[in-house]
Scaffold this active site. Structure first.
Site, PDB file in Angstrom:
ATOM      1  N   GLU A 112      76.249  76.572 -18.837  1.00  0.00           N
ATOM      2  CA  GLU A 112      75.929  75.053 -19.119  1.00  0.00           C
ATOM      3  C   GLU A 112      74.387  75.092 -19.431  1.00  0.00           C
ATOM      4  O   GLU A 112      73.517  75.924 -18.499  1.00  0.00           O
ATOM      5  CB  GLU A 112      76.152  73.934 -17.793  1.00  0.00           C
ATOM      6  CG  GLU A 112      75.523  72.741 -18.078  1.00  0.00           C
ATOM      7  CD  GLU A 112      75.932  71.551 -17.171  1.00  0.00           C
ATOM      8  OE1 GLU A 112      76.703  71.818 -16.553  1.00  0.00           O
ATOM      9  OE2 GLU A 112      75.304  70.545 -17.415  1.00  0.00           O
ATOM     10  N   SER A 117      81.414  65.431 -12.102  1.00  0.00           N
ATOM     11  CA  SER A 117      80.822  64.376 -12.926  1.00  0.00           C
ATOM     12  C   SER A 117      81.110  62.869 -12.805  1.00  0.00           C
ATOM     13  O   SER A 117      80.880  62.104 -13.189  1.00  0.00           O
ATOM     14  CB  SER A 117      80.772  64.754 -14.596  1.00  0.00           C
ATOM     15  OG  SER A 117      81.991  64.954 -14.733  1.00  0.00           O
TER      16      SER A 117
END
Ligand code: KIV
Length: 264
Positions: free
Chosen positions: A182, A46
């Site tokens: 997720e 990320s």
């Protein structure tokens, strides 16, 4: 505080203790998280979005992940450091995956994370066989953004749900010490958490996972290009930084800085 290992993370599930996880990409942030007592720091890819401003994680390179890992390892004394394997560093061949996992460990990672379920089982197993612990990641896997047609919740339909349950069992069998779930429905994440023996770390997967992970820039209110529903913001650093910078500009322009106390 003592140094956290994968054994402590596994034990936390056995003892019913929730596992808080945050990402970090640099030395000062890692130091703050470590001193606050975060047991596991994820050097997430990320970084590509929240640190470098890329539109997704697909352009993140091994060199970038090595650099972030080195900085985080310098800032952290006790937390377990897990580094994301970036896109193309583990999909092409098992040999390349093993080599790249090793390179991240050389920079200070104590485990690596890679995305994918059953399809990645042999790769996970090969890395675990090199004595490098692996964290799995199933459900909404951001490196598959083009296949998924965007960042969509996975496992809503019966067939997909069955696939994700199989993925969870496959990565467990392959030897992961924990797995990120997720972007999936709460009841599916709950079922997976109750089915497998290793800890599940949720993000956008509801409250029944063994732990939770968030991106530090989201938690601190430093990144607002995208704001998924599952984020909880605990500070507004964007506003704090902006206020501080404006004060500085004003001070310099009006000759209030530097003062006598800052001068020789
Ligand atoms: O890259 C990342 O930060 C991640 C977490 C959000 C799970 O993979």
């Amino acid at each position: 505080m003592k140094k956290i290992t994968i054994l402590d993370i596994i034990k936390m599930k056995a003892e019913g203790q929730k596992i808080p996880v945050l990402t970090a990409y640099d030395y000062p942030t890692a130091k703050v998280l470590d001193e606050a007592g975060i047991p596991l720091i994820l050097v997430g890819d990320s970084a590509g979005m929240v640190f470098a401003g890329y539109k997704n994680t697909l352009s993140v390179t091994m060199d970038e992940m090595r650099y972030h890992t080195k900085a985080v390892a310098k800032g952290s004394k006790n937390a377990l450091i897990v580094t994301d394997m970036p896109f193309l560093s583990y999909q092409v061949s098992i040999e390349e995956a093993k080599k790249n996992a090793g390179l991240l460990v050389r920079e200070g990672a104590e485990a690596v994370k890679l995305e994918g379920g059953l399809i990645m089982a042999d790769t996970i197993n090969a890395i675990v066989d090199m004595d490098i612990p692996v964290m799995g990641h199933i459900g909404l896997t951001p490196q598959s953004v083009h296949r998924m047609g965007g960042y969509r919740v996975q496992g809503r339909e019966k067939k997909q749900r069955k696939k994700l349950l199989n993925d969870a069992r496959a990565v467990e069998r392959a030897g992961v010490f924990c797995v990120v779930l997720e972007g999936m429905p709460t009841d599916l994440a709950k079922e997976i958490t109750e089915t497998i023996s290793v800890p599940t770390i949720g993000i956008g997967a509801g409250p029944y996972c063994d732990g939770q992970v968030l991106v530090i820039h989201d938690v601190l209110g430093l990144y607002d290009d995208v704001q998924p529903k599952f984020i909880k913001r605990y500070a507004n650093l964007k506003e704090s930084i902006s206020t501080a910078v404006n004060e500085y500009i004003d001070d310099v322009k009006k000759g209030r800085f530097p003062g006598r106390e800052h001068s020789f």
